[in-house]
Design a protein around this motif. Structure first.
Motif, PDB file in Angstrom:
ATOM      1  N   ALA A 387       0.822  -1.208   0.000  1.00 41.20           N
ATOM      2  CA  ALA A 387       0.000   0.000   0.000  1.00 41.20           C
ATOM      3  C   ALA A 387       0.856   1.258   0.000  1.00 41.20           C
ATOM      4  CB  ALA A 387      -0.928  -0.009   1.215  1.00 41.20           C
ATOM      5  N   LEU A 388       1.980   1.184   0.694  1.00 34.88           N
ATOM      6  CA  LEU A 388       2.851   2.346   0.832  1.00 34.88           C
ATOM      7  C   LEU A 388       3.613   2.655  -0.450  1.00 34.88           C
ATOM      8  CD1 LEU A 388       3.784   4.351   3.073  1.00 34.88           C
ATOM      9  CD2 LEU A 388       5.660   2.761   3.553  1.00 34.88           C
ATOM     10  N   THR A 389       4.000   1.597  -1.166  1.00 34.32           N
ATOM     11  CA  THR A 389       4.879   1.784  -2.329  1.00 34.32           C
ATOM     12  C   THR A 389       4.182   1.578  -3.664  1.00 34.32           C
ATOM     13  OG1 THR A 389       5.578  -0.549  -2.330  1.00 34.32           O
ATOM     14  CG2 THR A 389       6.834   0.983  -0.943  1.00 34.32           C
ATOM     15  N   GLY A 390       3.041   0.899  -3.666  1.00 35.21           N
ATOM     16  CA  GLY A 390       2.380   0.584  -4.923  1.00 35.21           C
ATOM     17  C   GLY A 390       3.015  -0.587  -5.644  1.00 35.21           C
ATOM     18  N   ARG A 391       3.935  -1.302  -4.994  1.00 34.52           N
ATOM     19  CA  ARG A 391       4.609  -2.434  -5.632  1.00 34.52           C
ATOM     20  C   ARG A 391       3.763  -3.697  -5.514  1.00 34.52           C
ATOM     21  NH1 ARG A 391      10.757  -1.927  -3.112  1.00 34.52           N
ATOM     22  NH2 ARG A 391      11.183   0.213  -3.801  1.00 34.52           N
ATOM     23  N   SER A 392       4.091  -4.685  -6.357  1.00 33.37           N
ATOM     24  CA  SER A 392       3.422  -5.982  -6.281  1.00 33.37           C
ATOM     25  C   SER A 392       3.916  -6.739  -5.050  1.00 33.37           C
ATOM     26  CB  SER A 392       3.724  -6.801  -7.534  1.00 33.37           C
ATOM     27  OG  SER A 392       5.119  -7.132  -7.572  1.00 33.37           O
ATOM     28  N   LEU A 393       3.228  -7.855  -4.736  1.00 38.07           N
ATOM     29  CA  LEU A 393       3.639  -8.656  -3.591  1.00 38.07           C
ATOM     30  C   LEU A 393       5.055  -9.207  -3.759  1.00 38.07           C
ATOM     31  CD1 LEU A 393       3.045 -10.002  -0.884  1.00 38.07           C
ATOM     32  CD2 LEU A 393       1.916 -11.874  -2.129  1.00 38.07           C
ATOM     33  N   PRO A 394       5.419  -9.794  -4.922  1.00 39.58           N
ATOM     34  CA  PRO A 394       6.798 -10.276  -5.072  1.00 39.58           C
ATOM     35  C   PRO A 394       7.834  -9.162  -4.944  1.00 39.58           C
ATOM     36  CG  PRO A 394       5.389 -11.269  -6.731  1.00 39.58           C
ATOM     37  CD  PRO A 394       4.584 -10.193  -6.074  1.00 39.58           C
ATOM     38  N   ASP A 395       7.558  -8.000  -5.552  1.00 37.56           N
ATOM     39  CA  ASP A 395       8.513  -6.894  -5.460  1.00 37.56           C
ATOM     40  C   ASP A 395       8.630  -6.393  -4.020  1.00 37.56           C
ATOM     41  OD1 ASP A 395       9.140  -6.978  -8.112  1.00 37.56           O
ATOM     42  OD2 ASP A 395       7.829  -5.317  -8.695  1.00 37.56           O
ATOM     43  N   SER A 396       7.511  -6.320  -3.325  1.00 33.48           N
ATOM     44  CA  SER A 396       7.538  -5.899  -1.922  1.00 33.48           C
ATOM     45  C   SER A 396       8.299  -6.905  -1.077  1.00 33.48           C
ATOM     46  CB  SER A 396       6.103  -5.746  -1.391  1.00 33.48           C
ATOM     47  OG  SER A 396       5.412  -4.724  -2.082  1.00 33.48           O
ATOM     48  N   GLY A 397       8.099  -8.191  -1.353  1.00 38.39           N
ATOM     49  CA  GLY A 397       8.813  -9.231  -0.617  1.00 38.39           C
ATOM     50  C   GLY A 397      10.312  -9.146  -0.825  1.00 38.39           C
ATOM     51  N   ARG A 398      10.733  -8.899  -2.071  1.00 41.04           N
ATOM     52  CA  ARG A 398      12.168  -8.779  -2.346  1.00 41.04           C
ATOM     53  C   ARG A 398      12.764  -7.568  -1.640  1.00 41.04           C
ATOM     54  NH1 ARG A 398      10.843 -11.279  -7.393  1.00 41.04           N
ATOM     55  NH2 ARG A 398       9.989  -9.325  -8.228  1.00 41.04           N
ATOM     56  N   ALA A 399      12.040  -6.468  -1.621  1.00 34.75           N
ATOM     57  CA  ALA A 399      12.545  -5.252  -0.966  1.00 34.75           C
ATOM     58  C   ALA A 399      12.705  -5.469   0.536  1.00 34.75           C
ATOM     59  CB  ALA A 399      11.594  -4.087  -1.244  1.00 34.75           C
ATOM     60  N   VAL A 400      11.715  -6.090   1.147  1.00 35.00           N
ATOM     61  CA  VAL A 400      11.796  -6.329   2.592  1.00 35.00           C
ATOM     62  C   VAL A 400      12.882  -7.357   2.890  1.00 35.00           C
ATOM     63  CG1 VAL A 400      10.541  -7.222   4.591  1.00 35.00           C
ATOM     64  CG2 VAL A 400       9.400  -5.671   2.985  1.00 35.00           C
ATOM     65  N   ARG A 401      13.000  -8.368   2.031  1.00 37.08           N
ATOM     66  CA  ARG A 401      14.039  -9.383   2.233  1.00 37.08           C
ATOM     67  C   ARG A 401      15.424  -8.743   2.246  1.00 37.08           C
ATOM     68  NH1 ARG A 401      17.434 -12.642  -0.862  1.00 37.08           N
ATOM     69  NH2 ARG A 401      17.741 -14.753  -0.034  1.00 37.08           N
ATOM     70  N   ALA A 402      15.654  -7.765   1.372  1.00 38.40           N
ATOM     71  CA  ALA A 402      16.952  -7.089   1.338  1.00 38.40           C
ATOM     72  C   ALA A 402      17.241  -6.390   2.665  1.00 38.40           C
ATOM     73  CB  ALA A 402      16.990  -6.086   0.194  1.00 38.40           C
ATOM     74  N   LEU A 403      16.222  -5.766   3.251  1.00 37.95           N
ATOM     75  CA  LEU A 403      16.413  -5.100   4.543  1.00 37.95           C
ATOM     76  C   LEU A 403      16.631  -6.108   5.664  1.00 37.95           C
ATOM     77  CD1 LEU A 403      13.681  -2.296   4.316  1.00 37.95           C
ATOM     78  CD2 LEU A 403      16.150  -2.076   3.936  1.00 37.95           C
ATOM     79  N   VAL A 404      15.935  -7.249   5.567  1.00 31.77           N
ATOM     80  CA  VAL A 404      16.109  -8.302   6.581  1.00 31.77           C
ATOM     81  C   VAL A 404      17.525  -8.852   6.544  1.00 31.77           C
ATOM     82  CG1 VAL A 404      15.428 -10.643   7.245  1.00 31.77           C
ATOM     83  CG2 VAL A 404      13.673  -8.934   6.704  1.00 31.77           C
ATOM     84  N   LEU A 405      18.035  -9.163   5.325  1.00 24.81           N
ATOM     85  CA  LEU A 405      19.375  -9.738   5.218  1.00 24.81           C
ATOM     86  C   LEU A 405      20.467  -8.744   5.573  1.00 24.81           C
ATOM     87  CD1 LEU A 405      19.096 -11.993   2.036  1.00 24.81           C
ATOM     88  CD2 LEU A 405      19.180 -12.679   4.429  1.00 24.81           C
ATOM     89  N   ARG A 406      20.175  -7.475   5.578  1.00 24.83           N
ATOM     90  CA  ARG A 406      21.133  -6.472   6.048  1.00 24.83           C
ATOM     91  C   ARG A 406      21.050  -6.285   7.561  1.00 24.83           C
ATOM     92  NH1 ARG A 406      23.544  -3.364   2.076  1.00 24.83           N
ATOM     93  NH2 ARG A 406      22.706  -3.652  -0.022  1.00 24.83           N
ATOM     94  N   GLY A 407      20.104  -6.984   8.202  1.00 28.44           N
ATOM     95  CA  GLY A 407      19.990  -6.914   9.655  1.00 28.44           C
ATOM     96  C   GLY A 407      19.271  -5.692  10.159  1.00 28.44           C
TER      97      GLY A 407
END
Length: 438
Positions: A387-407
């Motif tokens: 909702a915040l970014t307008g991205r699809s679910l896969p794109d949102s998942g990849r973006a959050v995953r990047a932040l998770v793997l950076r700790g």
């Protein structure tokens, strides 16, 4: 000693040591020549292996110019008098397998993580494991524990290489550092033409070690690590890094902060984070004996510090001047106060600087997403990101995953649903950075 090259040429260890010590203290060949009174040409020839038998006074002058200590000077003098003796390093390696650094503190709360990595590396289920996570979470300490257990179990040789720090300076450590520079850097070979990777493989091939590369920032050519694993069957590599290296076959191991109770939930006075705080606090105030109310405040302090061991260490050191209630108040008095107390009373800022540096180097898309999420609150789910970014679910998942793997963001599972929590320290640093940018 000399290092054998695939071409049949050799570069004596003396030349390798001179270059290693010279670059460690940041001298050019001309500057070393000026300090030692040995000619630039002689130094160049020694480093490149064209001159193989330096005179005794040349060795002494170069050692003086490099300001070597007694041990390093002895190694240099010994290398100068040897011929082709790489077999000696190999024999020493096999007779007395090198051990990891000695840990000066007890590791608390990391038994599951340690057991998993030891099992994966010892069985060969994984051969390249990269431990990632936010600065201060204990990546190096975990690597020491893993390496120590593997060495104790069957005398697995451990080649420990602090990528950005000093090595012990012995011949094997010097060779490992040269190989690590070659593995991680841009050039195929160091400037002196030495193929340190090939030399390392020759020495360890009959008894493959655990190679630990501690503090890797980036890998210029991931294929070199893959090739090393192919050339040395049985070799295991354990890496600590801020984020995954992007090497084929790499196993990402996310080291999360220690578990802490959520706000309003019952706390465990014997939880690892609380025990770490108390152990550190008693270094500064041996008489500290918190009552039930103060213990609850300590648990809340650990929660505010996200269960990050180094942050807990820094905060506990403030008990030199604070009582527990005052420290608790300071850590809840806004983002700047929280970040300020990542330094001890002596003013050291290494953890805060590392956190701010990590945030400042985020790719633009990840930094923008983190900015937006910090403005929404501490927790979120993927639907909110969409909702915040307008991205699809896969794109949102990849973006959050990047932040998770950076700790920077921690997964949080409740009611069978995935949610995510921005670390308090990350949110504080990001909000402060936003204020500066505005």
């Amino acid at each position: 000693m000399s290092i054998d090259l695939p071409t049949g040429d050799t570069v004596p260890l003396f030349g390798l040591l001179v270059r290693q010590h010279r670059m460690r203290i940041g001298l050019t060949q001309r500057e070393l020549a000026d300090l030692s009174t040995v000619s630039v040409r002689a130094i160049r020839d020694l480093e490149q292996g064209r001159a193989r038998r330096p005179r005794q006074d040349t060795v002494r002058l170069i050692a003086d110019g490099l300001r070597l200590g007694a041990r390093a000077r002895a190694d240099l003098e010994s290398a100068a008098g040897e011929g082709r003796t790489s077999w000696a390093v190999k024999a020493g390696y096999e007779a007395d397998p090198p051990a990891p650094p000695f840990a000066i503190d007890v590791q608390l709360g990391r038994e599951p993580e340690t057991a998993v990595i030891v099992d994966e590396l010892a069985t060969g289920a994984e051969r390249l494991v990269t431990v990632v996570g936010i600065d201060g979470v204990g990546r190096t300490r975990l690597a020491i524990e893993v390496a120590t257990r593997m060495h104790a179990a069957d005398r697995t040789p451990v080649l420990w290489c602090p990528v950005t720090g000093p090595t012990s300076g012995d011949r094997l450590s010097t060779l490992v550092r040269a190989a690590a520079d070659q593995l991680l850097g841009d050039s195929t070979h160091p400037a002196d033409g030495t193929d340190a990777i090939a030399a390392l493989v020759e020495i360890v091939a009959d008894r493959p070690p655990l190679l630990v590369l501690d503090g890797v920032r980036e890998v210029a050519h991931p294929g070199r690590l893959v090739q090393l694993l192919r050339d040395c069957p049985g070799l295991r590599i354990l890496v600590t890094a801020a984020f995954p290296l992007g090497v084929p076959g790499e196993r990402h191991f996310l080291l999360n902060p220690l578990a802490v109770a959520d706000e309003g939930e019952p706390f465990d006075a014997h939880a690892p984070a609380v025990r770490i705080f108390m152990e550190r606090a008693r270094r500064y105030r041996p008489d500290v004996d918190p009552d039930a109310r103060e213990t609850a405040l300590i648990a809340e302090i650990c929660r505010r510090l996200d269960g990050i061991p180094q942050a807990i260490h820094a905060a506990a050191s403030w008990l030199v001047v604070y009582d527990i209630a005052t420290l608790h108040h300071c850590l809840h008095d806004g983002p700047s106060g929280l970040l300020h107390h990542l330094a001890g009373p002596d003013g050291g800022t290494s953890l805060r600087d590392a956190l701010e540096r990590r945030l400042s180097t985020l790719p633009t898309a990840e930094r923008d997403l983190l900015d937006a999420l910090c403005g929404q609150g501490e927790t979120f789910d993927l639907a909110e990101v969409m909702a915040l970014t307008g991205r699809s679910l896969p794109d949102s998942g990849r973006a959050v995953r990047a932040l998770v793997l950076r700790g920077l963001v921690r997964p949080w599972y409740t009611g069978g649903q995935s949610r995510f929590r921005i670390l308090h320290l990350v949110r504080a640093a990001q909000l402060c950075a936003l204020d500066v940018r505005v």
